[in-house]
Design an enzyme around this catalytic site. Structure first.
Site, PDB file in Angstrom:
ATOM      1  N   LEU A 141       0.700   0.010  -5.367  1.00 55.73           N
ATOM      2  CA  LEU A 141       1.018   0.079  -3.946  1.00 55.73           C
ATOM      3  C   LEU A 141      -0.037  -0.740  -3.221  1.00 55.73           C
ATOM      4  CD1 LEU A 141       1.866   3.860  -3.242  1.00 55.73           C
ATOM      5  CD2 LEU A 141       3.466   1.955  -3.538  1.00 55.73           C
ATOM      6  N   ASP A 142       0.361  -1.463  -2.178  1.00 49.88           N
ATOM      7  CA  ASP A 142      -0.609  -2.201  -1.380  1.00 49.88           C
ATOM      8  C   ASP A 142      -1.666  -1.251  -0.824  1.00 49.88           C
ATOM      9  OD1 ASP A 142       0.814  -4.542  -1.788  1.00 49.88           O
ATOM     10  OD2 ASP A 142       1.975  -4.327   0.058  1.00 49.88           O
ATOM     11  N   ARG A 143      -2.851  -1.785  -0.540  1.00 45.44           N
ATOM     12  CA  ARG A 143      -3.949  -0.973  -0.018  1.00 45.44           C
ATOM     13  C   ARG A 143      -3.501  -0.108   1.164  1.00 45.44           C
ATOM     14  NH1 ARG A 143      -9.747  -1.594   0.853  1.00 45.44           N
ATOM     15  NH2 ARG A 143      -9.758  -3.698  -0.037  1.00 45.44           N
TER      16      ARG A 143
END
Length: 305
Positions: A141-143
């Protein structure tokens, strides 16, 4: 039944040993081995990492035992649980861990910096019971995206999930807060995604010109300034939802990289709400759902007030 009761011995360093004579699950074995202790007390001993099977700490109540193994209880040894930041474990078994990740936390570091990540914290978690344990990346998952994701605990599980990702994952649902009112109540976005030299993803409408990406969405709530969408991924490409929302003229709130002009909620308006998949070892369907963050609902609550 006394005939099944394990033989035990007590040593001076407060360790009790039991021999396994019949196949059993660890919890039922301990209940029989420790008749003076209640079920909750035994669960606490397990949770604190005080139970070992063949000199390896085990915390799972349904861990299978086979004849010839040795179970030991280390009364003086307590394994303190690793305190994690931005990570909440939803499920753990011998093959995988499912977590909920907070926005702002990296899944895994992309460089050599010693930055706090979900991966690093889970490594510490599994090594608290055995220093040789490892964690393997399955997806990211993106930051700034919060929500449900999973990691494998062995290479075999990682490979099984990655090799059959499209078939094994039965549902991947996100919640997206986007700019302006989305007029069409539902729709499907299809394109081929590519990455430019600045590492920014973009869409191509030419077939086979990049990776095929298919995104389905439904409007959950909307007003003049914002829309809350339920988004289902048919494919899982890098930044897929972020690019596709930009493509239809409704970038995700706070996503400056892909065209957002506002950030009223102080974070990226994207949350991985549901992950359902077929367990690669047991074949059972597992489904995990997390609560929609209050910040993503705030633009609609404020309007009502």
């Amino acid at each position: 039944m006394n005939r099944n009761k394990p033989n035990s011995s007590q040593t001076p360093d407060k360790v009790t040993y039991f021999e396994v004579n019949e196949p059993a699950e660890l919890m039922s074995f301990l209940i029989e081995a420790l008749p003076s202790r209640g079920r909750n007390a035994i669960k606490s001993i397990l949770a604190r990492g005080q139970v070992y099977v063949n000199d390896k700490a085990v915390t799972k109540y349904n861990h299978p035992l086979v004849p010839g193994q040795q179970v030991s209880i280390h009364y003086a040894k307590v394994t303190e649980p690793v305190k994690m930041i931005g990570v909440h474990i939803l499920h753990e078994d011998d093959d995988l861990i499912v977590i909920q990740k907070d926005a702002g936390l990296l899944s895994i570091s992309t460089d050599k910096e010693n930055e706090l990540t979900a991966y690093r914290q889970l490594i510490e978690h599994v090594r608290s019971t055995n220093p040789r344990n490892r964690i393997y990346i399955v997806h990211r998952l993106d930051r700034d995206t919060s929500g449900v994701m999973m990691f494998a605990k062995n290479e075999k599980t990682q490979q099984a999930l990655q090799n059959s990702w499209q078939e094994s994952v039965l549902e991947r649902t996100y919640i997206a807060l986007v700019e302006r009112e989305v007029k069409k109540p539902e729709g499907t976005i299809t394109s081929w995604l590519k990455e430019n030299k600045a590492m920014v993803m973009y869409s191509s409408q030419r077939p086979e010109d990049g990776q095929l990406a298919i995104t389905h969405y439904k409007v959950m709530q909307a007003n003049r300034d914002f829309s809350l969408l339920e988004v289902n991924l048919e494919t899982g490409r890098k930044n897929q939802i972020r690019v596709h929302m930009k493509d239809i003229g409704h970038p995700i709130v706070g996503d400056k990289k892909y065209g957002s002009k506002i950030n009223t909620i102080g974070r990226l308006g994207l949350h991985a709400r549901i992950l359902a998949f077929e367990h690669p070892t047991t074949g059972k369907t597992l489904r995990f759902e997390s609560k929609i963050p209050d910040k993503l609902l705030r633009p609609f609550q404020e309007r009502k007030q």
